[in-house]
Every structure is written in structure tokens, then in C-alpha cells.
Design a protein around this motif. Structure first.
Motif, PDB file in Angstrom:
ATOM      1  N   GLN A  81      14.927 -13.268  16.965  1.00  0.00           N
ATOM      2  CA  GLN A  81      15.099 -14.297  18.002  1.00  0.00           C
ATOM      3  C   GLN A  81      13.804 -15.071  18.241  1.00  0.00           C
ATOM      4  O   GLN A  81      13.821 -16.278  18.478  1.00  0.00           O
ATOM      5  N   GLN A  82      12.701 -14.349  18.166  1.00  0.00           N
ATOM      6  CA  GLN A  82      11.417 -14.955  18.513  1.00  0.00           C
ATOM      7  C   GLN A  82      10.802 -15.792  17.379  1.00  0.00           C
ATOM      8  O   GLN A  82      10.240 -16.852  17.638  1.00  0.00           O
ATOM      9  N   TYR A  83      10.920 -15.327  16.118  1.00  0.00           N
ATOM     10  CA  TYR A  83      10.137 -15.939  15.034  1.00  0.00           C
ATOM     11  C   TYR A  83      10.927 -16.410  13.817  1.00  0.00           C
ATOM     12  O   TYR A  83      10.360 -17.009  12.911  1.00  0.00           O
ATOM     13  N   ASP A  84      12.240 -16.137  13.773  1.00  0.00           N
ATOM     14  CA  ASP A  84      13.048 -16.503  12.603  1.00  0.00           C
ATOM     15  C   ASP A  84      13.648 -17.894  12.816  1.00  0.00           C
ATOM     16  O   ASP A  84      13.306 -18.598  13.753  1.00  0.00           O
ATOM     17  N   GLY A  85      14.553 -18.297  11.938  1.00  0.00           N
ATOM     18  CA  GLY A  85      15.358 -19.490  12.195  1.00  0.00           C
ATOM     19  C   GLY A  85      14.947 -20.754  11.489  1.00  0.00           C
ATOM     20  O   GLY A  85      15.561 -21.801  11.686  1.00  0.00           O
ATOM     21  N   TYR A  86      13.894 -20.711  10.652  1.00  0.00           N
ATOM     22  CA  TYR A  86      13.499 -21.922   9.918  1.00  0.00           C
ATOM     23  C   TYR A  86      14.387 -22.100   8.685  1.00  0.00           C
ATOM     24  O   TYR A  86      14.667 -21.131   7.968  1.00  0.00           O
ATOM     25  N   HIS A  87      14.816 -23.337   8.443  1.00  0.00           N
ATOM     26  CA  HIS A  87      15.588 -23.668   7.246  1.00  0.00           C
ATOM     27  C   HIS A  87      14.967 -24.922   6.640  1.00  0.00           C
ATOM     28  O   HIS A  87      14.862 -25.939   7.320  1.00  0.00           O
ATOM     29  N   PHE A  88      14.572 -24.834   5.387  1.00  0.00           N
ATOM     30  CA  PHE A  88      13.870 -25.950   4.749  1.00  0.00           C
ATOM     31  C   PHE A  88      14.717 -26.685   3.703  1.00  0.00           C
ATOM     32  O   PHE A  88      14.194 -27.512   2.967  1.00  0.00           O
TER      33      PHE A  88
END
Length: 371
Positions: free
Chosen positions: A258-265
Motif C-alpha cells: 500500500q505504501q510503496y508499490d503501484g508504479y506502472h511504466f
């Protein structure tokens, strides 16, 4: 030594330093091998603190034939020859560019360093002529094609984004400096450029018609940052995190995500964790806003103020593919920059309308923006 004592590569951008000091390293060398042996002219855009410079340093070590640094990594199994290529590596983030003299000094210092190794010729007076001569002599002296690595190419242009006249001067000088790269393709084994933005890459490197911009390719979406699968290879670190915060292993995994994930390039990118924040969290055993607190780039604040952009409406905004690829000389549209800087990420892609839905990647960025 306690086998759970871990050294994290926080602020370490040098691959040799990282490996020799037994830092935690998430193995990216299979992707690096593929990159180095598929095409030969690449551009990669990633946010700050995402490991671009470490990637460039790893390429540097690979092309210099530093087999000793790759023991136990995928590269050791994949590479058979370990040729020692001449490598020309320049990092533009080593100074601030507030005048033309700053760029002149940076270019001259770098050229002098290479000329000490490969020699110079009296008739080579301008930066382009000197650079061209260095590439040719490096090839002639070693019998191997030259590797050129350019890190944070856009640093001078981002520093001067609020000064259009200076930015034009800097861009013209950089265009001249890099012009030999097109004409000397026969001498080049590999050319790799990194930066935060793509906005000026078009004008500076317009002659490099074989340039592959891999910034939004699925294949290389995980070349910087840490994937979900890679996070679970760091089991010791997650266990220590859980223990320090009175959580179960599963709760710590959820909290970190929840804190540090979630990037999609890219359109079909894997979930990517911010490596700077993740390693800081492991080192300090707490969930804080590490990446966001390192300071928002001033050029981004200037653009947001100039465009009167309402940051409260950032979540679930849409952008077209053309917005990410606009060959503009000066950044004026905040959306692509907010994405390239890591403040927004791709949440979904509509193939029919060719539009991206953008949003905050995680709680760290969301809370940082709101505050």
C-alpha cells in the motif's frame, strides 16, 4: 557476523561499490543482458531515485568486462565472452546549470578526462570535434567498438526550464556535442541515454533515427524498481520489518504494498515498488514517506503554478499517448511530467481510444501531495 545483518544500497549509484560492499542487490542482469544484446541505441525515462544511475553503472561494469562483479548473478550464466570495450560514460546530474558556463565546464572536464586516456588532436577545437576524435581513437586503439553511456541527459534543460533563452542556448550546445553519434555509428557498440523527461530528447537527438525509446515498453517495465516477485526474494527484510512493527509477515507485505508499490511504466507493466522508499523502510524499520520527502523538483512546481493546475483533481485523470510523446522544446503540460517524475502512474489503458488513466501510485505519494 549475524547473517541477518543487511546493508541496503541507499544512495549507492555505483555497481562496483554496491557489489564490493555486499549491499542487497535485486538481480536485474538478465534484463540488462537482453538490452545490451538486442539493439544498440536506447533511451529510458524513469523518475528520480528509481535506479537509473545504478543501471547505467551496471552497464558500464558489464561492457568493461568486469566479470568479477557479476558472480552469482544471471549475467554470469548468460555472458560467455566478456569483451573489454572502451566505455565513455558522462553524468549530467553532477552540477547545476544556471549559466552557459556551467555546461561548458562540464563538457570540457569530461572531454579532458577521455583525452587523457585516448589522446587528442590539435585541429579538434570544438566539443563535437573533440568528442568525435575520442570515439574514433578509442576504436582504433582497442580494435573494439565504443560504448557511450549518457546519464540524466536532461538535467541542464530541467534546471533552465523557467529560463527559455538559456534553455535554448544549452539545447543548441548539447545538440552540437552529441551530433557525432549519428555519423559514427560504425564505431559504436552501444549507446544508452537516461533522463526524467522525454520533452527535449527529440530535439537534441533528432538525428538518431535508430533510437529506441523503451520507457513505456512492457518488456523493460521492470528494469528499474522492484517487482512484486522480487520483493518476496527479500523475505528476511520483510520478516524484520514485521517484527519491528508488531505485524505478521502477511500484514507487513500488505503494508509495504500500500505504501510503496503501484508504479506502472507501460500498458501491461508489472506492479513496481519504489526501490528508494522500500530500502529506506527496511533500513529504518518504519513506514515513512521517504521518496516524497526528498524534495519535489523546482521545475515541476514552476509548471504547476504556471499552468494553474489543480492538484486535487489528479487522481483518475486521463492522458493520450500523444501527450507522452510530444516533441516539445519546453515543458508546459504538467500531466506527462507528473507521470515521468513518478507522482502519477498508469492505472489502466484504453486501446480503442488510446488513452491512459493516471492516478497516484500509492499512499506515500497520495499523502505527500495532499499535505
Amino acid at each position: 557476523m549475524n547473517n541477518t545483518f543487511r546493508i541496503y544500497p541507499i544512495g549507492i549509484q555505483n555497481f562496483e561499490d554496491l557489489r564490493n560492499n555486499n549491499n542487497v542487490y535485486v538481480d536485474k542482469t538478465e534484463l540488462i543482458y537482453r538490452l545490451a544484446n538486442t539493439n544498440k541505441v536506447y533511451f529510458l525515462s524513469r523518475p528520480r531515485r528509481f535506479g537509473k544511475s545504478l543501471l547505467v553503472s551496471t552497464l558500464d561494469a558489464y561492457f568493461r568486462g568486469r566479470k568479477d562483479l557479476f558472480q552469482g548473478l544471471a549475467m554470469e550464466r548468460l555472458e560467455k565472452e566478456w569483451n573489454v570495450y572502451p566505455v565513455l560514460h558522462i553524468d549530467f546530474s553532477m552540477t547545476k546549470y544556471t549559466t552557459m558556463a556551467d555546461l561548458n565546464e562540464r563538457l570540457n572536464l569530461q572531454l579532458c578526462e577521455w583525452e587523457r586516456i585516448y589522446g587528442s588532436a590539435p585541429e579538434e577545437e570544438g566539443y563535437a570535434a573533440r568528442f568525435s576524435g575520442i570515439i574514433k581513437r578509442a576504436y582504433q586503439q582497442t580494435g573494439l567498438q565504443v560504448v557511450v553511456l549518457i546519464d540524466e541527459y536532461d538535467a541542464p534543460l530541467l534546471d533552465s526550464n523557467h529560463l527559455p533563452e538559456l534553455q535554448n542556448e544549452l539545447r543548441e550546445e548539447m545538440r552540437k556535442f552529441f551530433s557525432p553519434l549519428k555519423a559514427q555509428g560504425e564505431y559504436l557498440r552501444f549507446l544508452f541515454l537516461t533522463g526524467i523527461s522525454k520533452f527535449s530528447q527529440m530535439s537534441i537527438f533528432s538525428e538518431l533515427n535508430n533510437l529506441q525509446n523503451i520507457s513505456m515498453w512492457d518488456e523493460y517495465s521492470a528494469i528499474c524498481g522492484i517487482t512484486e516477485q522480487e520483493v518476496h526474494t527479500l523475505q528476511i527484510d520483510i520478516e524484520q520489518m514485521a517484527q519491528a512493527n508488531n505485524e505478521t509477515y502477511e500484514e507487513a507485505c500488505t503494508h509495504l504494498k500500500q505504501q510503496y508499490d503501484g508504479y506502472h511504466f507501460s500498458e501491461n507493466s508489472e506492479d513496481i515498488y519504489n526501490p528508494f522508499s522500500l530500502f529506506n523502510a527496511f533500513a529504518q524499520k518504519k513506514y515513512a514517506n521517504f521518496w516524497f520527502s526528498t524534495g519535489t523538483p523546482t521545475f515541476l512546481i514552476d509548471i504547476l503554478q504556471e499552468s494553474d493546475f489543480d492538484i486535487r483533481e489528479l487522481d483518475n485523470t486521463t492522458a493520450t499517448a500523444e501527450q507522452f510523446d510530444a516533441p516539445s522544446n519546453r515543458i508546459t503540460d504538467p500531466l506527462p511530467v507528473l507521470y515521468q517524475s513518478g507522482y502519477l502512474t498508469i492505472k489502466s489503458y484504453d486501446a480503442f481510444f488510446r488513452t491512459y488513466t493516471l492516478g497516484y501510485p500509492n499512499e506515500e505519494v497520495r499523502i505527500g501531495f495532499i499535505e
